[in-house]
Design an enzyme around this catalytic site. Structure first.
Site, PDB file in Angstrom:
ATOM      1  N   ARG A 116       0.797  -1.322  -0.006  1.00 37.63           N
ATOM      2  CA  ARG A 116      -0.154  -0.225   0.012  1.00 37.63           C
ATOM      3  C   ARG A 116       0.679   1.217   0.000  1.00 37.63           C
ATOM      4  NH1 ARG A 116      -2.509   0.246   5.918  1.00 37.63           N
ATOM      5  NH2 ARG A 116      -0.371   0.453   7.260  1.00 37.63           N
TER       6      ARG A 116
ATOM      7  N   LEU B 239       7.432  -0.258  -1.500  1.00 37.87           N
ATOM      8  CA  LEU B 239       8.242  -1.770  -1.213  1.00 37.87           C
ATOM      9  C   LEU B 239       9.622  -1.487  -0.338  1.00 37.87           C
ATOM     10  CD1 LEU B 239       8.693  -2.414  -5.054  1.00 37.87           C
ATOM     11  CD2 LEU B 239       7.154  -3.539  -3.392  1.00 37.87           C
TER      12      LEU B 239
ATOM     13  N   GLY C  37       8.868  -1.918   2.885  1.00 36.82           N
ATOM     14  CA  GLY C  37       8.282  -1.521   4.118  1.00 36.82           C
ATOM     15  C   GLY C  37       8.874  -0.667   5.029  1.00 36.82           C
ATOM     16  N   ILE C  38       8.488  -0.890   6.480  1.00 29.00           N
ATOM     17  CA  ILE C  38       8.922   0.051   7.370  1.00 29.00           C
ATOM     18  C   ILE C  38      10.453  -0.026   7.490  1.00 29.00           C
ATOM     19  CG2 ILE C  38       8.783   0.441   9.982  1.00 29.00           C
ATOM     20  CD1 ILE C  38       6.614   1.761   8.372  1.00 29.00           C
ATOM     21  N   CYS C  39      10.927  -1.371   7.561  1.00 29.38           N
ATOM     22  CA  CYS C  39      12.237  -1.459   8.051  1.00 29.38           C
ATOM     23  C   CYS C  39      13.271  -0.618   6.968  1.00 29.38           C
ATOM     24  CB  CYS C  39      12.617  -2.984   7.855  1.00 29.38           C
ATOM     25  SG  CYS C  39      14.572  -3.372   8.135  1.00 29.38           S
TER      26      CYS C  39
ATOM     27  N   GLY D  42       6.094   0.332  22.344  1.00 31.25           N
ATOM     28  CA  GLY D  42       5.834  -0.897  21.768  1.00 31.25           C
ATOM     29  C   GLY D  42       5.114  -0.814  20.330  1.00 31.25           C
TER      30      GLY D  42
ATOM     31  N   HIS E 197      43.483 -12.793  15.824  1.00 30.11           N
ATOM     32  CA  HIS E 197      44.193 -11.713  16.841  1.00 30.11           C
ATOM     33  C   HIS E 197      44.738 -10.683  15.581  1.00 30.11           C
ATOM     34  CE1 HIS E 197      46.287  -9.844  19.784  1.00 30.11           C
ATOM     35  NE2 HIS E 197      47.420  -9.876  19.097  1.00 30.11           N
TER      36      HIS E 197
END
Length: 471
Positions: free
Chosen positions: A36, A39, A41-43, A272, A450
């Site tokens: 919607r 592409l 999304g939120i992330c 949240g 190391h």
């Protein structure tokens, strides 16, 4: 209205949805994705990635301000340009959004932009710029994610009361900032704005900050961030929040039960998330608990052909968990459709790492020491401080430690907890160890390179058995 059919339709294109779609396409399934907004999304657009871009700018600023500690001299005073910092962050998000668009084309995944509403477990209507479209499939994966939870008495207005989304594109720099909630999102933004010069107060209802982490990690982080100038109030709640043109008045109730009013320029609410499961036609098709879709370990809901993954399902609510669920669901669907080459594995929630990108960073996997003891385990615990690690000292990042928790009888690695420089890049070593059912013997016998900070991981294991070499 003509109907378009697919093998799989994915509703939502976040890190769970787009990865699920790609895996379905790789397995030869005719796949579509419905989105919607943007592409990724939120992330990709408003969460994990642009936030890390902001935090990287703050990290560079801190390093520059401590140039003399590294034998360097700056020609002039370095300052943060908030607008430029935000512009860079948005550019990173745009680049990744375009990357997901490319991946959809590369994998021949049909993209339908618009609001998707389920009309049955395996069909939906998409309403967008093209009008209404009817889509159907043998299987549908719901990956609609979640959004920030508002305070019921003070919803975010984007001006004085912010969610993480507003905090990513601020119109002005906060002078005195209140952060409500000390989970990963709250602490990351508190750290960012503190580094840029804001006066930051964090309020947490529970008795310690980052309460999901091991207690020793919480205590160390609070001490470190307090030294950096932050103020923390635990066992404390916000009773009221009133915004006006010049700031926010907060009524804060402390552990003694007394409430007082305090004034701030801005407030970030990080208490949240709320799953995006309303208005998608799903209520009668699945079992919901507090709005979250209930699924089995492969992503199946109670309706045949309908699956769910990511932040709209039970936690932990993390992008990498969503992506893993997406692959699992895609492979389970392909198996049901007759593909024999896949053997999907159920998600093991005990082996999902968590990372918080404040300064110092936090990373963990598995049980905390307290949770292991609550579960009746007799444990061996090893801790190794970064001050004993040559690479950390050379980097000027000697603040931190690694803690490992083992079953005293079997040597099973129960949990690992880390705070300090680059620990978010190192936790995967312990995560792989858990998945491979590693004991202390394999970890002790592993050669760590190391000089690296990862040697602290080895030393923490040795310390659990009284064999540490450098403390």
């Amino acid at each position: 209205m003509a109907e378009t059919s697919y093998d799989v339709i994915v509703l939502g294109s976040g890190p769970g949805g787009y990865v699920a779609a790609i895996r379905c396409a790789q397995l030869g399934l005719k796949t579509a994705i419905v989105e919607r907004e943007l592409l990724g999304g939120i992330c990709l657009n408003w969460g994990c990635i642009p936030t890390k871009a902001l935090l990287r700018s703050a990290e560079v600023l801190l390093l520059a301000r401590h140039a003399k500690d590294y034998g360097l001299t700056l020609a002039g005073e370095i300052e943060a340009d908030l607008a430029a910092v935000v512009k860079r962050s948005r550019g990173v998000a745009k680049q990744l959004n375009q990357g997901v668009t490319h991946l959809m084309k590369k994998n021949k995944i049909a993209v339908h932009l618009g609001d998707g509403v389920l009309t049955s477990p395996t069909s939906l209507t998409v309403t967008g710029e093209k009008g209404a479209e009817k889509l159907s499939a043998s299987h549908v994966i719901v990956a609609t994610g979640a959004r920030a939870r508002d305070l019921p008495f003070a919803p975010a207005d984007g001006k004085r009361i912010w969610t993480y989304r507003h905090a990513m594109t601020p119109s002005e720099m906060p002078g005195k900032l209140l952060v409500v909630g000390s989970g990963a999102i709250g602490i990351e933004f508190a750290s960012f704005y503190n580094d840029l010069g804001a006066e930051v107060t964090v309020v947490e209802m529970l008795d310690r900050i980052v309460p999901a982490e091991d207690a020793e990690i919480s205590a160390f982080l609070e001490k470190s961030l307090t030294k950096q100038g932050m103020t923390f109030r635990t066992s404390t709640g916000v009773e009221a929040l009133v915004a006006d043109d010049s700031g926010v008045t907060a009524t804060i109730k402390g552990p003694d039960g007394k409430a007082s009013e305090e004034r701030f320029s801005h407030c970030i609410v990080a208490i949240g998330i709320v799953p995006n499961t309303e208005e998608i036609g799903i209520e009668k098709l699945v079992d919901l608990e507090r709005g979250f879709i209930q699924i089995d370990s492969y992503g199946r809901t109670k309706s045949k052909g309908l699956w769910a993954i990511g932040d709209c399902t039970p936690g932990p609510w993390l992008a990498h968990k969503a992506s893993h669920e997406g692959v699992t669901a895609a492979e389970a669907i392909a198996q049901e459709l007759g593909t024999t080459e896949v053997q999907p594995h159920p998600l093991d929630r005990s082996a999902i790492p968590g990372c918080t990108y404040c300064h110092p960073q936090i990373a963990s996997v598995g049980l905390t020491e307290a949770k292991a003891r609550e579960a009746g385990r007799e444990v061996r615990v090893g801790t190794f401080p970064f001050i004993g690690n040559g690479k950390a000292i050379a980097l000027g990042e000697a603040e931190g430690f690694v803690k490992t928790v083992f079953d005293a009888g079997t040597g099973e690695l129960l949990g690992a907890h880390m705070i300090g420089a680059e620990v978010t890049e190192m936790i995967q070593g312990f995560t792989i160890g858990k998945v491979l059912e590693t004991t202390e013997a394999e970890l002790m016998g592993t050669v760590f390179p190391h000089p690296t900070i990862s040697e602290s991981m080895h030393e923490s294991v040795l310390a659990a058995y009284g064999r540490a070499l450098h403390i």
